[in-house]
Write a protein that holds these residues in place. Structure first.
Motif, PDB file in Angstrom:
ATOM      1  N   SER A  65       0.900  -1.344  -0.010  1.00 29.49           N
ATOM      2  CA  SER A  65       0.010   0.074   0.159  1.00 29.49           C
ATOM      3  C   SER A  65       0.855   1.412  -0.069  1.00 29.49           C
ATOM      4  N   ALA A  71      -0.829  10.933   6.172  1.00 30.35           N
ATOM      5  CA  ALA A  71      -0.701   9.918   7.218  1.00 30.35           C
ATOM      6  C   ALA A  71      -0.160  10.542   8.224  1.00 30.35           C
ATOM      7  N   SER A  72      -0.689  10.141   9.422  1.00 27.96           N
ATOM      8  CA  SER A  72      -0.357  10.761  10.738  1.00 27.96           C
ATOM      9  C   SER A  72       0.827   9.919  11.336  1.00 27.96           C
ATOM     10  N   PHE A  75      -0.121   6.779  12.981  1.00 28.34           N
ATOM     11  CA  PHE A  75      -0.491   5.616  11.832  1.00 28.34           C
ATOM     12  C   PHE A  75       0.945   4.959  11.533  1.00 28.34           C
ATOM     13  N   VAL A  93      -7.455   0.350  12.215  1.00 26.47           N
ATOM     14  CA  VAL A  93      -7.077   0.802  10.838  1.00 26.47           C
ATOM     15  C   VAL A  93      -7.982   0.163   9.905  1.00 26.47           C
ATOM     16  N   GLU A  94      -7.970   1.157   8.848  1.00 26.77           N
ATOM     17  CA  GLU A  94      -8.935   0.702   7.714  1.00 26.77           C
ATOM     18  C   GLU A  94      -8.292   0.044   6.771  1.00 26.77           C
ATOM     19  N   TYR A  95      -8.959  -1.370   6.760  1.00 24.18           N
ATOM     20  CA  TYR A  95      -8.157  -2.308   5.581  1.00 24.18           C
ATOM     21  C   TYR A  95      -9.367  -3.247   5.125  1.00 24.18           C
ATOM     22  N   VAL A 105      -4.327  -2.546   3.353  1.00 21.97           N
ATOM     23  CA  VAL A 105      -4.397  -1.337   3.948  1.00 21.97           C
ATOM     24  C   VAL A 105      -5.009  -0.166   3.108  1.00 21.97           C
ATOM     25  N   THR A 106      -6.071   0.135   3.411  1.00 21.55           N
ATOM     26  CA  THR A 106      -6.523   1.649   2.452  1.00 21.55           C
ATOM     27  C   THR A 106      -6.445   2.786   3.282  1.00 21.55           C
ATOM     28  N   GLN A 107      -6.270   2.741   4.549  1.00 23.28           N
ATOM     29  CA  GLN A 107      -6.176   4.193   5.179  1.00 23.28           C
ATOM     30  C   GLN A 107      -5.052   4.798   4.965  1.00 23.28           C
ATOM     31  N   PHE A 108      -5.124   5.939   4.766  1.00 23.84           N
ATOM     32  CA  PHE A 108      -3.892   6.831   4.326  1.00 23.84           C
ATOM     33  C   PHE A 108      -3.155   6.373   2.868  1.00 23.84           C
ATOM     34  N   ASN A 110      -3.120   5.708  -1.222  1.00 21.37           N
ATOM     35  CA  ASN A 110      -3.730   6.044  -2.683  1.00 21.37           C
ATOM     36  C   ASN A 110      -3.728   5.215  -3.650  1.00 21.37           C
TER      37      ASN A 110
END
Length: 168
Positions: A65, A71-72, A75, A93-95, A105-108, A110
């Motif tokens: 990913s 991204a923080s 994270f 975490v969004e995944y 992993v899709t959070q933060f 592209n």
């Protein structure tokens, strides 16, 4: 020899994930690069000490990913400074899970690349995995985080297992 010259090589920021025998894991990596386009092949470098290395070696599958500038630090730290041997990096975490049971992993992120490992090359401390891309998607147009951005803007550190770690 001035090893600071090595810091001038550009890198990105990525999360590499895999799964084997019901266990999932992942880590931050900065050494990911395209080898060729037909078939699309990507190389990744992973420390032999990391749990992700074991998962990749056993499953022969990886998801990459691409992390965005938004991204923080929290994270990044979750995937970069703790081991998935004793910490669930995916909690909160969004995944999604692909058809091979690998976390994407899709959070933060592209974009992401689902791959099969077709070969590997051993160095003293790391393994370079050659990965054939079997699926990839663009998630958004947010700017990709570079390693330079991570250091200069996020004020991030380099873990000792990273291929770019320089002893000071």
């Amino acid at each position: 020899m001035n090893t600071l010259a090595l810091t001038k090589i550009p890198y990105g920021m990525f999360i590499i994930t895999s799964a084997f025998d019901g266990k999932i894991g992942g880590q931050i990596a900065n050494t990911v690069f395209q080898i060729n386009s037909n078939p699309a092949t990507i190389a990744i470098s992973i420390s032999k000490q990391n749990n992700t290395h074991s998962l990749l070696s056993n499953s022969k599958k990886a998801v990459i990913s691409t992390i965005t500038e938004e991204a923080s630090f929290e994270f990044i730290g979750k995937f970069g400074f703790r081991s998935s041997r004793d910490f669930n990096k995916f909690e909160g975490v969004e995944y999604k899970t692909n058809e091979n049971g690998l976390p994407v992993v899709t959070q933060f992120a592209n974009s992401y690349f689902e791959t099969e490992i077709i070969s590997q090359f051993e160095t003293e401390t790391h393994t370079v995995f050659l990965c054939k891309v079997i699926n990839c998607e663009v998630l958004n147009d947010n700017p990709t985080m570079t390693y330079d951005y991570y250091h200069k803007v996020k004020k991030g550190l380099t873990p000792k297992n990273a291929p770019t770690f320089i002893q000071k």
